[in-house]
Design a protein around this motif. Structure first.
Motif: not given
Length: 53
Positions: A33-34, A37-38, A41, A44, A47
């Protein structure tokens, strides 16, 4: 980089913490999760994958 993969509550965090304690070198434990989130977008692939579910 070491990736620990497994079901929830299967001991991944315990293994990572043991590696941190035993190693003379620096080990950083970053949960998925970390990491998601870092990660910007636009860079990634998560996504792309997550958008298909």
């Amino acid at each position: 980089m070491v990736t620990l993969n497994g079901a929830p509550r299967s001991g991944k965090t315990s293994i990572a913490q043991a590696m941190q304690r035993k190693s003379p070198e620096l080990w950083i434990n970053i949960g998925m999760d970390t990491y998601i989130n870092m990660t910007p977008e636009k860079n990634s692939s998560w996504n792309w994958f997550a958008s298909r579910w």
